[in-house]
Design a protein around this motif. Structure first.
Motif, PDB file in Angstrom:
ATOM      1  N   ALA A 191       0.830  -1.208   0.000  1.00 14.30           N
ATOM      2  CA  ALA A 191       0.000   0.000   0.000  1.00 14.30           C
ATOM      3  C   ALA A 191       0.865   1.259   0.000  1.00 14.30           C
ATOM      4  O   ALA A 191       0.515   2.262  -0.642  1.00 14.30           O
ATOM      5  CB  ALA A 191      -0.932  -0.010   1.210  1.00 14.30           C
ATOM      6  N   TYR A 230      -0.390   2.261  -3.494  1.00 16.51           N
ATOM      7  CA  TYR A 230      -1.752   2.780  -3.334  1.00 16.51           C
ATOM      8  C   TYR A 230      -1.767   4.278  -3.635  1.00 16.51           C
ATOM      9  O   TYR A 230      -0.938   5.032  -3.098  1.00 16.51           O
ATOM     10  CB  TYR A 230      -2.254   2.534  -1.907  1.00 16.51           C
ATOM     11  CG  TYR A 230      -3.753   2.668  -1.791  1.00 16.51           C
ATOM     12  CD1 TYR A 230      -4.602   1.740  -2.380  1.00 16.51           C
ATOM     13  CD2 TYR A 230      -4.326   3.731  -1.084  1.00 16.51           C
ATOM     14  CE1 TYR A 230      -5.973   1.853  -2.264  1.00 16.51           C
ATOM     15  CE2 TYR A 230      -5.699   3.848  -0.960  1.00 16.51           C
ATOM     16  CZ  TYR A 230      -6.517   2.910  -1.565  1.00 16.51           C
ATOM     17  OH  TYR A 230      -7.879   3.036  -1.459  1.00 16.51           O
ATOM     18  N   PHE A 250     -10.924   6.167  -1.375  1.00 17.72           N
ATOM     19  CA  PHE A 250     -10.956   5.257  -0.229  1.00 17.72           C
ATOM     20  C   PHE A 250      -9.623   5.361   0.517  1.00 17.72           C
ATOM     21  O   PHE A 250      -8.561   5.123  -0.051  1.00 17.72           O
ATOM     22  CB  PHE A 250     -11.185   3.815  -0.718  1.00 17.72           C
ATOM     23  CG  PHE A 250     -11.612   2.860   0.352  1.00 17.72           C
ATOM     24  CD1 PHE A 250     -12.847   2.984   0.962  1.00 17.72           C
ATOM     25  CD2 PHE A 250     -10.767   1.830   0.757  1.00 17.72           C
ATOM     26  CE1 PHE A 250     -13.240   2.103   1.952  1.00 17.72           C
ATOM     27  CE2 PHE A 250     -11.158   0.945   1.738  1.00 17.72           C
ATOM     28  CZ  PHE A 250     -12.404   1.080   2.335  1.00 17.72           C
ATOM     29  N   ARG A 283      -6.278   4.947   2.701  1.00 13.87           N
ATOM     30  CA  ARG A 283      -5.364   3.819   2.811  1.00 13.87           C
ATOM     31  C   ARG A 283      -5.547   3.078   4.131  1.00 13.87           C
ATOM     32  O   ARG A 283      -5.515   1.841   4.179  1.00 13.87           O
ATOM     33  CB  ARG A 283      -3.905   4.290   2.695  1.00 13.87           C
ATOM     34  CG  ARG A 283      -2.918   3.142   2.598  1.00 13.87           C
ATOM     35  CD  ARG A 283      -1.484   3.625   2.530  1.00 13.87           C
ATOM     36  NE  ARG A 283      -1.010   4.095   3.826  1.00 13.87           N
ATOM     37  CZ  ARG A 283       0.259   4.027   4.234  1.00 13.87           C
ATOM     38  NH1 ARG A 283       1.190   3.541   3.423  1.00 13.87           N
ATOM     39  NH2 ARG A 283       0.610   4.469   5.414  1.00 13.87           N
ATOM     40  N   ASP A 285      -8.258   2.694   5.832  1.00 13.87           N
ATOM     41  CA  ASP A 285      -9.457   1.862   5.738  1.00 13.87           C
ATOM     42  C   ASP A 285      -9.183   0.617   4.903  1.00 13.87           C
ATOM     43  O   ASP A 285      -9.671  -0.481   5.210  1.00 13.87           O
ATOM     44  CB  ASP A 285     -10.606   2.663   5.121  1.00 13.87           C
ATOM     45  CG  ASP A 285     -11.139   3.739   6.066  1.00 13.87           C
ATOM     46  OD1 ASP A 285     -10.798   3.683   7.267  1.00 13.87           O
ATOM     47  OD2 ASP A 285     -11.867   4.635   5.599  1.00 13.87           O
ATOM     48  N   LEU A 286      -8.395   0.775   3.842  1.00 13.46           N
ATOM     49  CA  LEU A 286      -8.004  -0.389   3.035  1.00 13.46           C
ATOM     50  C   LEU A 286      -7.238  -1.393   3.891  1.00 13.46           C
ATOM     51  O   LEU A 286      -7.486  -2.609   3.815  1.00 13.46           O
ATOM     52  CB  LEU A 286      -7.139   0.058   1.857  1.00 13.46           C
ATOM     53  CG  LEU A 286      -6.471  -1.077   1.059  1.00 13.46           C
ATOM     54  CD1 LEU A 286      -7.498  -1.824   0.232  1.00 13.46           C
ATOM     55  CD2 LEU A 286      -5.357  -0.537   0.165  1.00 13.46           C
ATOM     56  N   ALA A 332      -8.320  -5.214   4.694  1.00  9.50           N
ATOM     57  CA  ALA A 332      -7.388  -6.285   4.346  1.00  9.50           C
ATOM     58  C   ALA A 332      -7.090  -7.148   5.573  1.00  9.50           C
ATOM     59  O   ALA A 332      -7.019  -8.381   5.479  1.00  9.50           O
ATOM     60  CB  ALA A 332      -6.100  -5.694   3.784  1.00  9.50           C
TER      61      ALA A 332
END
Length: 311
Positions: free
Chosen positions: A64, A68, A74, A76, A78-79, A83
């Motif tokens: 990321a 990313y 969205f 990072r 939250d990603l 994940a």
């Protein structure tokens, strides 16, 4: 130490993998340098397998940071949280963790998140302020970093069939763990006694010897040495995570630099808290000489077979 009820066993998926690997390894030489290399290779593979949760989390954080988009809608953080949840679900669905073990992982998550809320409020470290999946200044993925330590410990316990000679009474270790956890909060207001606590840890665990099976042999290692080695590798992982800007210490705000080696003391103390929580579902097992006719002292190994914080 009293014999506990039942040792940790491999999960269904791990048992199938173990059977296939043993069928291959059994055909390889049983003596000489090749046999030592086999033990060393299997040790590395088992350690990697035990670290699968933490390794997957670290890989996602690293990727990321590199790829990313910074302007993505969205966030990072939250990603990373989604994940982490996906990794945890995959671990249970793939039978790499049992539901019983998941309770300890969740407990690690809660204990870690509580510390994160306090430490970020004090300013010990900080996270990017983007995202909605967070509690105050703490993104929810942070708790999974502590859970990764719990996952490693419960998995390494069964993968290496850990046994302990002269393990201290569990109520004593629990009292030490509570004192350590309390000090992570109180050291901002009263005297920091972490070095005194490390001395207490050395006194309590100093006589304990850990036995572990790699493939053909059962090896011995002082438990304190195992704590130090694991703390060191967590510290290395923390350097990767901070380089990836998952979180930053005040000294890193003007540009990344390695995490202070002094943090090794914190990670060593975290190991005590972690081990105590793992003994909740996997009581320490005493040596069983009937299962381990051959034992090797890790402190006397030839070079080829040398084995392997809250912040």
């Amino acid at each position: 130490m009293q014999t506990p009820s039942e040792p940790a066993t491999l999960t269904t998926a791990e048992r199938a993998i173990d059977t296939r690997f043993r069928a291959v390894l059994a055909r390889l030489p049983q003596r000489g340098p090749i046999s030592w290399l086999i033990e060393f290779a299997v040790f590395g593979l088992k350690q990697a397998w035990a670290c699968v949760f933490g390794g997957a989390m670290l890989a996602v954080i690293f990727a990321a940071h590199l790829w990313y988009p910074t302007d993505a809608v969205f966030a990072r953080n939250d990603l990373l949280t989604l994940a982490a949840v996906a990794i945890q679900i995959a671990m249970v669905a793939g039978r790499l963790e049992t539901l019983r073990e998941l309770r300890v992982v969740v407990l690690f998550h809660l204990v870690g998140t509580a510390m994160e809320l306090f430490k970020t409020h004090i300013g010990s470290w900080s996270y990017a302020s983007d995202g909605v999946l967070r509690l105050g200044a703490v993104p929810l993925f942070s708790g999974f970093m502590y859970a990764a330590v719990g996952s490693y410990l419960v998995r390494v316990n069964r993968l290496f069939d850990l046994r302990f000679a002269r393990y201290p009474k569990r109520w004593v270790t629990a009292a030490v763990a509570v004192a350590i956890y309390a000090n992570f909060f109180t050291n901002h207001y009263v005297l920091d006694v972490r070095w005194l606590l490390i001395a207490v840890v050395a006194l309590v665990f100093g006589r304990c010897v850990m036995q572990f099976r790699i493939f053909r042999f059962r090896w011995r290692m002082p438990l304190l040495l195992a704590f130090v080695l694991v703390a060191f590798f967590i510290w290395l992982a923390e350097n990767i995570a901070t380089w990836s800007h998952a979180w930053l210490y005040p000294s890193q705000m003007g540009g990344w630099q390695p995490v202070s080696p002094a943090k090794l003391a914190s990670w060593l103390l975290l190991m005590i808290i972690s081990v105590v929580m793992v003994t909740w579902i996997s009581p320490p097992q005493p040596p069983d000489d009937r299962q381990s006719p051959t034992a090797v002292d890790a402190a006397e190994l030839p070079p080829v077979s040398a084995s392997r914080s809250p912040r």
